[in-house]
Write an enzyme that holds these catalytic residues in place. Structure first.
Site, PDB file in Angstrom:
ATOM      1  N   GLU A  53       0.822  -1.207   0.000  1.00 45.25           N
ATOM      2  CA  GLU A  53       0.000   0.000   0.000  1.00 45.25           C
ATOM      3  C   GLU A  53       0.861   1.265   0.000  1.00 45.25           C
ATOM      4  O   GLU A  53       0.558   2.242  -0.680  1.00 45.25           O
ATOM      5  CB  GLU A  53      -0.925   0.009   1.225  1.00 45.25           C
ATOM      6  CG  GLU A  53      -1.896  -1.161   1.280  1.00 45.25           C
ATOM      7  CD  GLU A  53      -1.362  -2.351   2.044  1.00 45.25           C
ATOM      8  OE1 GLU A  53      -2.172  -3.084   2.634  1.00 45.25           O
ATOM      9  OE2 GLU A  53      -0.124  -2.563   2.050  1.00 45.25           O
ATOM     10  N   CYS A  80      -2.491  -4.069   7.080  1.00 49.33           N
ATOM     11  CA  CYS A  80      -2.133  -4.322   8.479  1.00 49.33           C
ATOM     12  C   CYS A  80      -2.610  -3.171   9.363  1.00 49.33           C
ATOM     13  O   CYS A  80      -2.791  -2.045   8.909  1.00 49.33           O
ATOM     14  CB  CYS A  80      -0.628  -4.518   8.622  1.00 49.33           C
ATOM     15  SG  CYS A  80       0.378  -3.099   8.148  1.00 49.33           S
ATOM     16  N   CYS A  89      -0.583   0.017   7.661  1.00 47.53           N
ATOM     17  CA  CYS A  89      -1.033   0.468   6.348  1.00 47.53           C
ATOM     18  C   CYS A  89      -2.464   1.015   6.403  1.00 47.53           C
ATOM     19  O   CYS A  89      -2.832   1.901   5.625  1.00 47.53           O
ATOM     20  CB  CYS A  89      -0.938  -0.660   5.330  1.00 47.53           C
ATOM     21  SG  CYS A  89       0.765  -1.119   4.945  1.00 47.53           S
ATOM     22  N   ALA A 159      13.514 -36.044  -8.562  1.00 48.85           N
ATOM     23  CA  ALA A 159      13.620 -36.379  -9.981  1.00 48.85           C
ATOM     24  C   ALA A 159      13.765 -37.890 -10.091  1.00 48.85           C
ATOM     25  O   ALA A 159      14.479 -38.513  -9.296  1.00 48.85           O
ATOM     26  CB  ALA A 159      14.815 -35.676 -10.612  1.00 48.85           C
ATOM     27  N   THR A 201      21.515 -38.523   1.637  1.00 43.86           N
ATOM     28  CA  THR A 201      21.700 -37.657   0.470  1.00 43.86           C
ATOM     29  C   THR A 201      22.936 -36.783   0.634  1.00 43.86           C
ATOM     30  O   THR A 201      23.702 -36.577  -0.311  1.00 43.86           O
ATOM     31  CB  THR A 201      20.450 -36.777   0.254  1.00 43.86           C
ATOM     32  OG1 THR A 201      19.335 -37.615  -0.004  1.00 43.86           O
ATOM     33  CG2 THR A 201      20.645 -35.842  -0.924  1.00 43.86           C
ATOM     34  N   LEU A 209      23.200 -27.243  -2.230  1.00 42.97           N
ATOM     35  CA  LEU A 209      21.872 -26.730  -1.872  1.00 42.97           C
ATOM     36  C   LEU A 209      21.800 -25.209  -1.983  1.00 42.97           C
ATOM     37  O   LEU A 209      21.152 -24.541  -1.177  1.00 42.97           O
ATOM     38  CB  LEU A 209      21.463 -27.193  -0.461  1.00 42.97           C
ATOM     39  CG  LEU A 209      21.457 -28.711  -0.233  1.00 42.97           C
ATOM     40  CD1 LEU A 209      21.004 -29.018   1.198  1.00 42.97           C
ATOM     41  CD2 LEU A 209      20.581 -29.427  -1.235  1.00 42.97           C
ATOM     42  N   ARG A 212      22.251 -21.389  -8.060  1.00 42.71           N
ATOM     43  CA  ARG A 212      23.368 -21.052  -8.946  1.00 42.71           C
ATOM     44  C   ARG A 212      22.935 -20.815 -10.393  1.00 42.71           C
ATOM     45  O   ARG A 212      23.566 -20.042 -11.108  1.00 42.71           O
ATOM     46  CB  ARG A 212      24.415 -22.178  -8.928  1.00 42.71           C
ATOM     47  CG  ARG A 212      24.956 -22.485  -7.541  1.00 42.71           C
ATOM     48  CD  ARG A 212      25.987 -23.596  -7.549  1.00 42.71           C
ATOM     49  NE  ARG A 212      25.491 -24.843  -8.114  1.00 42.71           N
ATOM     50  CZ  ARG A 212      24.748 -25.727  -7.449  1.00 42.71           C
ATOM     51  NH1 ARG A 212      24.396 -25.481  -6.194  1.00 42.71           N
ATOM     52  NH2 ARG A 212      24.350 -26.843  -8.032  1.00 42.71           N
ATOM     53  N   GLU A 287      14.258 -31.956  -0.623  1.00 41.02           N
ATOM     54  CA  GLU A 287      14.848 -32.481  -1.853  1.00 41.02           C
ATOM     55  C   GLU A 287      15.355 -33.916  -1.716  1.00 41.02           C
ATOM     56  O   GLU A 287      16.038 -34.411  -2.605  1.00 41.02           O
ATOM     57  CB  GLU A 287      15.961 -31.556  -2.340  1.00 41.02           C
ATOM     58  CG  GLU A 287      15.461 -30.287  -2.998  1.00 41.02           C
ATOM     59  CD  GLU A 287      16.429 -29.735  -4.046  1.00 41.02           C
ATOM     60  OE1 GLU A 287      17.419 -30.415  -4.370  1.00 41.02           O
ATOM     61  OE2 GLU A 287      16.187 -28.623  -4.534  1.00 41.02           O
ATOM     62  N   GLY A 289      16.578 -37.676   0.512  1.00 44.40           N
ATOM     63  CA  GLY A 289      16.239 -38.619  -0.555  1.00 44.40           C
ATOM     64  C   GLY A 289      14.935 -39.341  -0.307  1.00 44.40           C
ATOM     65  O   GLY A 289      14.049 -38.847   0.398  1.00 44.40           O
TER      66      GLY A 289
END
Length: 349
Positions: A53, A80, A89, A159, A201, A209, A212, A287, A289
């Site tokens: 806002e 808020c 706001c 994956a 993992t 992690l 990049r 992610e 395993g």
């Protein structure tokens, strides 16, 4: 009205631009409209900085500022009403003399939760609630989950090969997805507050992690390592950024690594998620395993599954990938030659 929906959709478009930068705050966009003309728009760009806002009203050109009081403010979440890192706001809206505010959703945060709407109405502002509410709720699913379920929003990602294996039979890592899917995964990382893996993992893949392949912030790294088997020369301890290790053996801090000791006699995941909640971690991307993901699936602690499947790679006698359970396919799409399946739960705790 159709025009109300149109302007609210613009609010949601703007709000999405803050993804990855505003957590644990919600994604919020705002549009100021005078006589069917947008004279100001803005969104919450950075945690701790000005809200949507404020940016919206601040964007109004000097020639249009006399029109502010005669305009309608559209905002994707209730303004808020409390002093946090920025002033309320709702007070700004009242001070600017705006007479009508159209809001998609009420804010579930305890310090707001209807108080902003009440303050506006008490000042004589007309409030319309519920425009594009479903889309607004989906956009801020992480924020609503955090405040309503008192835990982070949890995304499970993996994956798998065409024959549904996540690794070779001896668990050796193998590149499964293509370059476009790889960039997509890094974008997902940039959008979430934290990323989590298990000890196996960390030992077999040694992942960094980090983000990049796209521009974005690195998520906080979380490691489940009950017996501290992962040596400190692994990349998730050496790469820039903080890592939290959940374990049964010790608590402490050394450099960018924090160890959090959990009670052996209590269930592991509820303790981990409670700690995340206390740290205001809004979302966690899990992610892997397979074992770690299956623990989340079995406990029902997940809100979204993102499954990437190769169109050509076959891993004979490969290590099985997780299988979605109590899940409904929400959408699927191609990332290069890889297929991406997105599931949502039938229900979750």
């Amino acid at each position: 009205m159709e025009k109300d929906r149109l302007y609210m959709k613009r609010c949601l478009q703007l709000a999405e631009l803050g993804a990855g930068n505003v957590a644990p705050n919600p994604l919020v966009g705002a549009v100021l409209v005078h006589d069917n003309r947008i004279i100001g728009e803005g969104y919450h760009q950075q945690y701790g900085k000005a809200h949507a806002e404020v940016n919206c009203i601040g964007s109004v050109m000097p020639a249009d500022r006399p029109l502010i009081a005669e305009s309608t403010l559209y905002v994707s979440l209730e303004p808020c009403a409390h002093f946090g890192k920025t002033p309320p706001c709702a007070d700004l809206v009242i001070r600017e003399g705006i007479k009508k505010v159209v809001i998609a959703l009420r804010d579930p945060f305890d310090q707001v939760d209807g108080k902003g709407i009440e303050k506006l109405k008490a000042a004589g502002v007309e409030v319309q609630l519920g425009v594009e509410a479903t889309a607004a709720a989906e956009l801020n699913a992480r924020f609503f989950c955090f405040h309503q379920k008192k835990r982070p929003y949890i995304l499970l990602k993996w994956a798998e090969s065409l024959n549904q294996a996540i690794a070779t039979g001896n668990r050796e890592p193998v590149a499964i997805s293509g370059p476009l899917a790889g960039r997509l995964v890094h974008r997902w990382r940039a959008e979430e507050a934290a990323i989590l893996i298990g000890a196996t993992t960390a030992l077999t893949d040694d992942p960094a992690l980090t983000v990049r392949l796209v521009k974005g912030n690195n998520p906080l790294r979380l490691l489940i390592d009950p017996h501290l088997k992962v040596p400190e020369n692994r990349r998730l301890f050496r790469e820039p950024g903080k890592t939290i290790v959940y374990n049964f053996l010790k608590s402490g801090i050394a450099g960018q690594v924090e160890w959090v000791q959990l009670a052996k006699e209590q269930a592991f995941l509820p303790q981990l998620l409670a700690d995340c909640y206390q740290r205001a971690i809004l979302s966690v991307l899990v992610e892997g395993g397979t074992t770690t993901i299956n623990h989340f699936l079995a406990a029902g602690y997940w809100d979204e599954i993102r499954q990437i499947r190769s169109a050509s790679l076959v891993l004979d006698q490969g290590y099985p990938a997780p299988r979605p359970v109590h899940a409904v396919l929400k959408k699927s799409f191609l990332a290069g030659t890889d297929q991406v399946f997105c599931y949502e739960p039938l229900s979750s705790p």
